[in-house]
Design an enzyme around this catalytic site. Sequence first.
Site, mmCIF file in Angstrom:
data_model
loop_
_atom_site.group_PDB
_atom_site.id
_atom_site.type_symbol
_atom_site.label_atom_id
_atom_site.label_comp_id
_atom_site.label_asym_id
_atom_site.label_seq_id
_atom_site.Cartn_x
_atom_site.Cartn_y
_atom_site.Cartn_z
ATOM 1 N N CYS A 79 0.834 -1.205 0.000
ATOM 2 C CA CYS A 79 0.000 0.000 0.000
ATOM 3 C C CYS A 79 0.870 1.258 0.000
ATOM 4 O O CYS A 79 1.578 1.498 -0.965
ATOM 5 C CB CYS A 79 -0.993 -0.025 1.158
ATOM 6 N N HIS A 200 -3.658 -4.828 -0.393
ATOM 7 C CA HIS A 200 -3.248 -5.391 0.888
ATOM 8 C C HIS A 200 -3.317 -6.922 0.831
ATOM 9 O O HIS A 200 -4.389 -7.486 1.050
ATOM 10 C CB HIS A 200 -4.162 -4.897 2.013
ATOM 11 N N GLU A 202 -2.298 -8.969 2.986
ATOM 12 C CA GLU A 202 -2.600 -9.466 4.329
ATOM 13 C C GLU A 202 -4.078 -9.335 4.687
ATOM 14 O O GLU A 202 -4.543 -9.885 5.693
ATOM 15 C CB GLU A 202 -1.727 -8.742 5.370
#
Length: 220
Positions: A79, A200, A202
């Site tokens: 990001c 993202h 994650e």
Amino acid sequence: MVGIVDYNAGNIKSVERALSFLKADYVLSKNPADLEGCDRLIFPGVGEAKYAMEQLKKTGFDTFLRDWAKAGKPLVGICLGSQIIFEHSEEGDVDCLGLLKGTIRHFETVWNASTTLSDHNSGAVSLSNRKVPHMGWNNLSYVNGSSPLFAGVSETSDFYFVHSYLIQPSDESIVKAYADYGCRVPACVSSGSVTAFQFHPEKSGRAGLKILENYIKSTD
């Protein structure tokens, strides 16, 4: 061992949770010296580019990250961390790390430009047709041979984005995946030992965890 760069501007907890789920050995630190012995780094980030650069300079991570990349050690940006590895950001009109050549521009700048990264991007797009930030799930199109970190990940997979600015690299060949949001949005860039994801991983479910797993297990 994976090192997580903590510079008071990162989406740290979500990255930690993902690595814990993958049973990865990692160390999180605000001190560059604590990460010197790591095999690879994750450079996360949310927030504003100018503030982030101030924090990197204050902690010494700006020099540390430049030296790390210069030494050819693996680095993944996420990001905001995918943006400030470039040379300059319109957000705060700030010079960034310069690990890769290119600029970071607001969506409106790109949409209203007469020419952008490629002919696919040409033509203005009204802000009324798209909301900023680009927030939510989007699939990808792999280009330029993709990246080994996408091994086992389908192009039809969705990934979670939240950003108002986007990468405009000087060399389009380093883009390994695009998303479509009124223009081609570089979603993954890779050059040498440096790879970065605008989305993202994650926070992107199984597909994102697979990308992180590929990074953890990679031998480069």
